[in-house]
Design an enzyme around this catalytic site. Structure first.
Site, short mmCIF file in Angstrom:
data_model
loop_
_atom_site.label_atom_id
_atom_site.label_comp_id
_atom_site.label_asym_id
_atom_site.label_seq_id
_atom_site.Cartn_x
_atom_site.Cartn_y
_atom_site.Cartn_z
N ASP A 170 -4.93 18.10 -16.38
CA ASP A 170 -5.20 16.72 -16.78
C ASP A 170 -4.71 16.55 -18.23
O ASP A 170 -5.31 17.07 -19.17
CB ASP A 170 -6.71 16.46 -16.66
N TYR A 218 -13.34 16.86 -17.69
CA TYR A 218 -13.82 15.48 -17.70
C TYR A 218 -15.00 15.32 -16.72
O TYR A 218 -14.95 15.83 -15.60
CB TYR A 218 -12.67 14.53 -17.35
N LYS A 231 -5.83 5.35 -20.41
CA LYS A 231 -5.95 5.77 -21.81
C LYS A 231 -4.63 5.56 -22.55
O LYS A 231 -4.19 4.45 -22.67
CB LYS A 231 -6.43 7.23 -21.85
N ARG A 262 0.85 -1.21 0.00
CA ARG A 262 0.00 0.00 0.00
C ARG A 262 0.87 1.25 0.00
O ARG A 262 0.53 2.27 -0.58
CB ARG A 262 -0.96 0.02 1.19
N1 PLP Z 1 -9.46 12.38 -16.96
C1 PLP Z 1 -9.87 12.22 -18.21
C2 PLP Z 1 -9.59 13.29 -19.23
C3 PLP Z 1 -10.56 11.07 -18.60
O1 PLP Z 1 -10.99 10.92 -19.87
C4 PLP Z 1 -10.84 10.07 -17.61
C5 PLP Z 1 -11.59 8.85 -17.94
O2 PLP Z 1 -12.24 8.77 -18.98
C6 PLP Z 1 -10.39 10.29 -16.30
C7 PLP Z 1 -9.70 11.44 -16.01
C8 PLP Z 1 -10.66 9.29 -15.22
O3 PLP Z 1 -9.84 8.18 -15.38
P1 PLP Z 1 -10.19 6.69 -14.92
O4 PLP Z 1 -11.36 6.22 -15.72
O5 PLP Z 1 -8.92 5.95 -15.17
O6 PLP Z 1 -10.53 6.74 -13.46
#
Ligand code: PLP
Length: 380
Positions: free
Chosen positions: A170, A98, A195, A46
């Site tokens: 992000d 997002y 992704k 962890r």
């Molecule tokens: N940030 C973006 C731009 C995303 O497209 C996503 C998921 O689609 C996330 C964060 C969240 O990621 P996760 O699905 O791995 O938790």
């Protein structure tokens, strides 16, 4: 070392008696101590794990940071970044963000006594107007989802700095291959590694990357406290995936460009959103800020919402599925998928009509992708 070499070698030196070329999966919850006088480098998964350390080193290097923390999901990384805030703080959030981050901003942060104000990332005055004495952080992303608009990272960071705000970016849609926001002065970059970084749609994970030692130590302390850690096997899959990030990104970009150009010339298409098209409103900024235009394309069909749904359900290679950034092409229909929690009115305000489809162009043969779209649009 340059990008492609970094992805293959950093953090992955053959070590120990057997010198494995591929870092092993340290599938162990706990690690034995030599003595009570000597704290082992790794004692409990962890807190950290050797497979995770290898991944954190390679991701820190390609994102040009010094401290990376890998989390069990992109959203866990978002929560990690937001944990720099405390009760009474105010967060500035780009309104084009997002959906999961949006949900956290309105469902989780208010319970922690943190206020949120949205801003338009293409209008610095809207940021200025949103700043309050207790503003502490600004969070944004570029290109945006699903319309692939860009925000001027350097300009936003400069303004945030003037007001002493921590900037969080992000970088999921671009990947570290196409842009390194830390180079523009961003304080914390985060990714859904689910992704492009992993790239094979078989792992959920995320990370934060920073050059700020204090923030780096905070994230390490945060993850060991809340336990939102990835499994060693998921770290290993990410290590395997990241090795081909440069090759994959080049092909994603080429395929998306070909698909976008094909769609722009199609008589049943009203508008294509792709920063690599000269018609895109942020094309010049994209050329300046990014090293390529990415693998995501959004297309507005010239028809009804019903017809768009039919096209979405008619592609064969573009699989109708959430997510993006994998080697296989995916198609998303925002009103039912990524933006389902918004009302139709909110979606329209954000430029997401019911005729919009979002394409994550994979690395298949580009002509096959085009042929697939051709047959699907013919069914409109
Ligand atoms: N940030 C973006 C731009 C995303 O497209 C996503 C998921 O689609 C996330 C964060 C969240 O990621 P996760 O699905 O791995 O938790």
């Amino acid at each position: 070392m340059r990008f492609a070499t970094q992805t293959i070698r950093v953090g992955q030196e053959p070590e120990g008696e057997f010198k494995p070329v591929i870092p092993p999966i340290y599938q162990s919850a706990t690690f034995a101590w030599n003595s009570l006088d000597e704290l082992p480098r790794v004692d409990y998964t962890r807190v950290t794990n050797p497979t995770r350390i290898a991944l954190e080193e390679v991701v820190a290097s390609i994102e040009r940071g010094t401290h990376c923390t890998v989390f069990g999901s992109g959203m866990a990384a978002v929560m990690g970044a937001l944990s720099l805030l405390q009760q009474g703080d105010h967060l500035l959030m780009a309104s084009d963000i997002y959906g999961g981050t949006y949900r956290v901003a309105y469902k989780v942060l208010p319970k922690q006594g943190i206020e949120v104000t949205e801003f338009d990332g293409r209008d610095l005055d809207s940021i200025r107007a949103a700043i309050r004495p207790n503003s502490k952080m600004l969070i944004f992303e570029s290109p945006t989802n699903p319309n692939l608009r860009l925000m001027d990272i350097a300009a936003i960071v400069a303004l945030a700095r003037e007001h002493g705000l921590i900037t969080v970016f992000d970088n999921t849609f671009a990947s570290p291959y196409l842009q390194n926001p830390l180079e523009f002065g961003v304080d914390v970059v985060l990714h859904s590694m689910t992704k492009y970084i992993n790239g094979h749609s078989d792992v959920i994970s995320g990370c934060t990357v920073t050059r700020n030692a204090e923030f780096g130590a905070h994230f390490a302390e945060y993850i060991r406290s809340v336990g939102s850690v990835p499994s060693p096997f998921d770290c290993w899959l990410n290590l395997r995936g990241v090795k081909t990030l440069e090759l994959r990104m080049r092909r994603h970009c080429e395929n998306a460009q070909a698909v976008a150009e094909y769609l722009e010339a199609h008589p049943r298409v009203k508008r294509v959103h792709f920063p690599g098209l000269p018609s895109h409103p942020d094309h010049e900024l994209a050329k300046r800020q990014m090293r390529g235009f990415g693998g995501m394309v959004a297309v507005e069909l010239d028809g009804t919402g019903e017809q768009a749904r039919r096209v979405a359900e008619s592609t064969q290679l573009f699989l109708l599925a959430e997510s993006l950034g994998g080697v296989e092409s995916l198609l998303g229909y925002p009103p039912v998928m990524s933006h389902a929690t918004m009302s139709e009115e909110e979606r329209l305000k954000k430029g997401i009509p019911p005729t919009l489809l979002r394409l994550s162009c994979g690395i298949e043969d580009p002509q096959d992708l085009i042929d697939d779209l051709e047959q699907a649009i013919a069914r409109m």
